[in-house]
Write an enzyme that holds these catalytic residues in place. Structure first.
Site, mmCIF file in Angstrom:
data_model
loop_
_atom_site.group_PDB
_atom_site.id
_atom_site.type_symbol
_atom_site.label_atom_id
_atom_site.label_comp_id
_atom_site.label_asym_id
_atom_site.label_seq_id
_atom_site.Cartn_x
_atom_site.Cartn_y
_atom_site.Cartn_z
ATOM 1 N N LYS C 72 0.852 -1.199 0.000
ATOM 2 C CA LYS C 72 0.000 0.000 0.000
ATOM 3 C C LYS C 72 0.886 1.247 0.000
ATOM 4 O O LYS C 72 1.961 1.267 0.626
ATOM 5 C CB LYS C 72 -0.866 -0.038 1.257
ATOM 6 C CG LYS C 72 -1.920 1.057 1.390
ATOM 7 C CD LYS C 72 -2.773 0.758 2.624
ATOM 8 C CE LYS C 72 -3.868 1.802 2.803
ATOM 9 N NZ LYS C 72 -4.689 1.502 4.008
ATOM 10 N N SER C 147 -9.513 1.387 3.102
ATOM 11 C CA SER C 147 -8.707 2.248 2.266
ATOM 12 C C SER C 147 -7.672 1.480 1.438
ATOM 13 O O SER C 147 -7.059 2.059 0.536
ATOM 14 C CB SER C 147 -7.995 3.295 3.124
ATOM 15 O OG SER C 147 -7.241 2.663 4.123
ATOM 16 N N SER C 171 -9.660 -1.236 7.240
ATOM 17 C CA SER C 171 -9.225 -1.011 5.860
ATOM 18 C C SER C 171 -8.508 -2.157 5.185
ATOM 19 O O SER C 171 -8.076 -2.005 4.042
ATOM 20 C CB SER C 171 -8.318 0.218 5.816
ATOM 21 O OG SER C 171 -9.053 1.350 6.181
#
Lengths: 498, 100, 483
Positions: C72, C147, C171
């Site tokens: 990420k 996210s 997330s």
């Protein structure tokens, strides 16, 4: 908290009778190897922006890791102040924006600091004056910003982050100091203490000791405090004293005229003895303190406290006491020698090298102090030229009766440039006192022969004549006769001595 | 509304965020909705509950005080800087105006 | 012959250990998948093909030898641009690796690219990325969750064998649920946060996406453990695979608790059906299913949005245009430098949360909001511990809905926040939770369920996850490449 009545001072002018109330906030920059929250070197004077890592530069993703020596330092300070150590304390974030703040928050402590209470004695031995301390806590230093000198100068502010993250102890006194003189003594004592503890260099010019003063005035005997102002930018103990005096005068003038003191922050220019109000900020500081989530609660273990106790050096008052009782020094000498931690240490080393304590004290307080002041020498510099054994040997010359008085001072002066042993220097320059009775005897007889009249007078009972004869003898020997031996010999030859 | 436009303006200044009037109004509305939602916490009878700031009980020890060579050189640090002169980071001048 | 991109991380590592030359072929296969998929789903941001090829060539042994993965974009990767999905970090290249990234590299794993995400990890759909939204590979009109949406998409499509994401309020689990993946949120403090760009410091944890429970455990064992750079790591946080039973019978004798009381209202019928299916599957695997009582989780959302935003408002203060990242070029004084840089650099959701967090901490409001939330947090942790008393884990849906449409919740912040309602409790309490794929909706959208355990109970979660996996069985349903 108010000062005892005896030491309350009031502003000189008999018309404006106001009682000053002063509090001092001191930031102590700790002398550790590494920074507070990272392993970058804690070093003064490095090239700008060369002591950086993700943590102290505030890069995204970085996290603080506490320096255990910083904790040890605040524990030792707490013990020396007789303060309360909170076994569990919390770090907090103080949030505000400023370009020298890498994270735009400072890791500090807020409502649960590690140390509260304690006192700092600013009095004398036998007459203590204990100033109460509010709190001590740990925090990190900011970077340094270099602003344009004046309007229209360089068009930017320059930032150096070497200092960002250096460990600090913030020590806040109660508003309990009653005069600029007390503030001066507080800082002097505090500086001495933190240097003795070995936690800092305590150098205000280098910034390892920084002081802000809070000043307010009130009617004598009043219980409520007046509006306080804050004075910043005080770069020496002298500046603190003068800045406070200037602010007291300023506030007194306002109050005398029936006005009201506005809360504000001032800068003091010691060269011009002038105060200036900083532009009142349009935006009030709301620091939005909250517990620092990246650091666990600071837990002080029994072992950590024990270590701090063990590492506590002998504090100045105790050391002076010992110099008196164990080494037989007069109180005055003890106080003077222990006023500076390094001087006291040097003194002890000279005694350990064999010098008689009083002799060592005389030399250090006398000639050594004089030369240090002339040449701007630190104790380390003194010790380079006069290692303890060397000064002890010089002192020993006096004890052995070889050199005395002004001649000894001549030897000392010679030793500044001549690396030889004191005795050799004294002999080479013909400064050695004559202490051999048989070597002196011919001279004594000669003097008596040349001064038969006074000699007869003495034998007839006129004591004064002895002094005259002694003086003649000393002149004849060029001042080098050992005075005691000369006396004894003279009496002998006059038929009266042992 | 739980939070009005002027309060948002003040908060935006604290947080150093430049927002248009329209944005201030919109955020005031949206934040009010969230704040209204969170007031339900007041009904949980939490007055005596100790705040929980740290979920774990055991932590690593503090770090030994030893300096390590800095892992970021000056050149590397300044290479990301939006403005620098090769030695310092630069920002617009900060001037404290003084009134004598 | 199974194509390399379909293989598990464990299988790849074993192959490469036996034959190091395979690593380059494995990488090329994944790079082809990226070329095939990413134009449609936009999962990736910066790519490091050169670095990846060098690492693949050098791959020898190690538990993750030659295994391609993505991270990420809020994880610091040395020399590889890291934006956190935000314009304020464009450009920014970290000079250091996050600890977890370094540990994976030391184990032989090959970082291929950074994954798209909601800006600064704030969001539940990846629609808040400043660089475009990612799309659910099972239905390109739908969100992949957030996210950590990009990480999920990359793993679900075979662009990577596994991925790193991060959790503050769900997330990793929620996108895993939306994309047919196993998603782990570890116990707080088990994975080092050093190098994870902070959002809500007391909640943040790096999370792991994988296609099987075994892969997830493998990666976790490499990454977990205390870190001298992170004082919030647990000294006892290391994890070993020794003796870990991940066979279909791994759950025999274990008990899961279902908090039926909170699942009665507002649950999408297909999610409710998936929950039932999961319970039945576990029952078949020899796991006992018991009913437990959990306090309604609405308070969790309220508590979370005060604590996380307060911490975020402080964590994001460092983005000011002074030392790195974007700086507004038209600022003539310092105040304007700050306000214009941050006003333009941050998107609306980040701005919203900074404002909310600043307000919750501000003078006069601290006790009423932030402190109150900390009190609520203790209560929530106690409630969760009480519910876990007597069971090995809780079993409940990860998301109240199947994957929603792009744009559906974007205009209603509160509605978006409420999609985290089942995941947030575990973050507040600091306990581990694991999303396991369960079923699909009638229109082919993935639905997962989550197992929530006590602190440091990842081993138990993996066992139950493997049991559920085994009981549900069947071939993995891969998303279809758009033509």
């Amino acid at each position: 908290m108010s000062a005892p009545a005896a030491s309350r001072s009031q502003v000189g002018n008999p018309v404006s009778a106001w009682e000053p109330v002063i509090g001092l906030e001191v930031h102590i920059q700790l002398r550790t190897e590494s920074k507070m929250f990272c392993s970058c070197a804690n070093r003064f004077g490095a090239e700008p922006n060369t002591l950086l890592c993700p943590v102290c530069l505030g890069l995204p993703g970085s996290l603080p890791v506490l320096n255990e020596r910083a904790v040890g330092s605040v524990l030792r300070l707490a013990l020396a102040l007789g303060a309360e150590v909170h076994r569990r304390s919390i770090f907090a974030r103080k949030n505000y924006f400023y370009p020298d703040m890498p994270k735009n928050y400072q890791i500090s402590q807020y409502d649960e600091p590690v140390v509260t209470g304690g006192t700092l004695d600013i009095g004398e031995r036998g007459a203590p004056r204990l100033v109460p301390i509010h709190r001590c806590h740990l925090e990190e230093d900011t970077g340094k910003s270099f602003h344009p000198e004046k309007q229209g100068d360089r068009r930017e502010t320059r930032l150096d982050f070497n200092r960002a993250g250096v460990p600090l102890i913030e020590m806040v006194s109660e508003p309990a100091l009653a005069s600029s003189d007390e503030a001066y003594r507080y800082l002097t004592r505090l500086r001495q203490l933190v240097r003795v503890l070995g936690i800092t260099d305590g150098d205000m010019e280098k910034g390892s000791l920084r002081c802000d003063a809070n000043v307010s005035l009130r009617r004598p005997g009043a219980k409520e405090l007046g509006t306080k102002t804050e004075i910043k930018n005080l770069n020496s103990i002298r500046a603190v004293e003068r800045g406070i005096e200037a602010e007291i005068r300023r506030q007194a003038a306002i109050l005398d005229a029936g006005g009201r003191v506005e809360q504000c922050t001032l800068l003091y220019d010691v060269d011009h003895d002038a105060l200036a109000v900083m532009r009142s900020k349009e935006f009030a500081h709301d620091y939005r303190y909250f517990p620092e989530p990246d650091l666990p609660p600071l837990l002080v273990s029994d072992a950590a406290l024990e270590t701090a106790r063990r590492e506590l050096p002998e504090l100045p008052a105790a050391r002076a006491e010992r110099f008196e009782t164990a080494l037989g020094l007069p109180a005055y000498d003890a106080d003077v020698l222990t006023a500076d931690y390094e001087v006291a240490g040097y003194f002890e080393r000279v005694v350990a090298a064999g010098a008689e304590p009083k002799a060592a004290s005389n030399w250090i307080m006398g000639e050594v102090a004089r030369v240090s002041k002339e040449r701007g020498w630190s104790v380390a510099d003194v010790e380079k030229t006069f290692p303890p054994a060397r000064l002890a040997a010089l002192a020993d010359l006096g004890k052995r009766g070889l050199v005395s008085g002004n001649l000894a001072k001549e030897v000392f002066a010679a030793m500044l440039d001549d690396a030889g042993e004191p005795e050799a220097i004294a002999r080479a320059r013909g400064l050695v006192q004559e202490s051999d009775p048989e070597a002196l005897r011919p001279l004594v007889r000669q003097v008596l022969a040349e001064n038969a009249g006074p000699a007869e007078e003495f034998r007839a009972g006129k004591e004064k004549a002895f002094g005259f004869l002694l003086g003649q003898l000393m002149r004849a020997t060029g001042g080098k006769a050992n005075p005691q031996i000369a006396r004894d010999l003279l009496r002998q030859e006059l038929g009266q001595g042992p | 509304m739980a939070i009005d436009k002027d309060t948002v303006r003040h908060v935006a200044l604290l947080a150093r965020l430049e927002l248009s009037e329209e944005e201030l109004e919109r955020y005031a509305r949206e934040l009010s909705a969230v704040l209204d939602y969170v007031t339900q916490l007041r009904d949980l009878g939490l007055a005596e509950e100790e705040p929980l700031a740290y979920v774990n009980d055991a932590f690593p020890p503090a770090r030994e005080d030893r300096a390590r060579p800095s892992p970021i050189s000056r050149a590397e640090a300044l290479s990301q800087a939006p403005a620098s002169d090769g030695t310092y980071f630069l920002v617009p001048p900060v001037v404290e105006y003084l009134e004598p | 012959m199974t194509p390399h991109w379909k293989k598990s991380a464990g299988a790849i590592a074993r192959e490469v250990a036996a034959q190091p030359g395979t690593a380059s072929a494995v990488l090329e296969a994944h790079l082809e998948r990226i070329s095939a998929w990413d134009p449609s789903v936009h999962a990736l941001l910066a790519r490091d093909e050169q670095g990846a090829r060098a690492k693949a060539k050098a791959a020898r042994g190690g538990p993750l030898a030659g295994v391609p993965f993505v991270a990420k974009d809020n994880l610091c990767t040395r020399g590889v641009p890291t934006t956190c999905g935000s314009k304020i970090l464009e450009p920014y290249v970290p000079p250091y690796d996050a600890t977890v990234i370094a540990r994976l590299a030391a184990a032989g794993a090959v970082l291929v690219a950074k994954a798209n995400c909601d800006e600064f990890a704030m969001g539940s759909s990846t629609e808040n990325s400043a660089f475009g939204t990612s799309r659910n590979p099972y239905d390109l009109t739908r969100v992949p969750g957030g996210s950590s949406g990009g990480s999920a998409v990359a793993t679900a499509t075979g662009m990577a064998a596994f991925a790193l994401g991060s959790e503050t309020g769900g997330s990793v689990r929620q996108p895993a649920s939306f994309t047919n993946l196993v998603g782990l949120k570890p116990t707080y403090g088990r994975l080092s946060r050093y190098g994870l760009v902070a959002f809500g410091s007391s909640l943040d944890q790096i999370g792991i996406f994988a296609r099987t429970v075994a892969d997830c455990a493998l990666v976790f064992a490499v990454a977990a453990g205390p870190d001298e750079n992170d004082m919030t790591t647990r000294p006892d946080g290391a994890f070993s695979l020794d003796g870990l039973d991940l066979s279909p019978g791994a759950g025999k004798g274990l008990t899961v608790g279902v908090p039926r009381n909170i699942l009665k209202e507002g649950l999408d019928p297909e999610v409710a059906a998936a929950q039932v299916a999961a319970e039945e599957a576990l029952g078949r695997a020899g796991v006992r299913v018991k009913e437990v009582h959990l306090v309604p989780p609405a308070a969790c959302v309220a508590t979370y949005y005060l604590i996380a935003t307060a911490e975020a408002s402080s964590n994001l203060a460092r983005f000011d245009g002074v030392r790195y990242g974007y700086r507004a070029s038209d600022a003539t004084d310092l105040l304007a430098l700050y306000t214009k840089t941050r006003g333009r650099g941050f998107g609306p959701e980040v701005t919203r949360r900074i404002l909310l967090g600043t307000f919750a901490l501000s003078a006069g409001y601290y006790d009423a909001y932030y402190r109150l939330a900390l009190q609520a947090r203790r209560r929530i942790r106690e409630d969760l511990a009480a519910a876990l008393d007597g069971v090995d884990a809780l079993l409940l849906p990860t998301s109240p809905t199947p994957p929603f449409a792009i744009g559906e919740k974007a205009q209603d912040p509160l509605a978006m926040y409420l999609s985290d309602i089942f995941t947030i409790g575990a973050n507040l309490a600091g306990v581990p939770a694991l999303n396991v794929p369960c079923s699909f909706t009638g229109s082919g959208l993935p639905i997962g369920v989550q197992l929530v355990g006590a602190a440091a109970a990842e081993g138990t979660l993996f066992r139950l996850g493997a049991a559920l996996e085994g009981a549900i069985g069947g071939e993995r349903r891969w998303p279809e490449l758009p033509s």
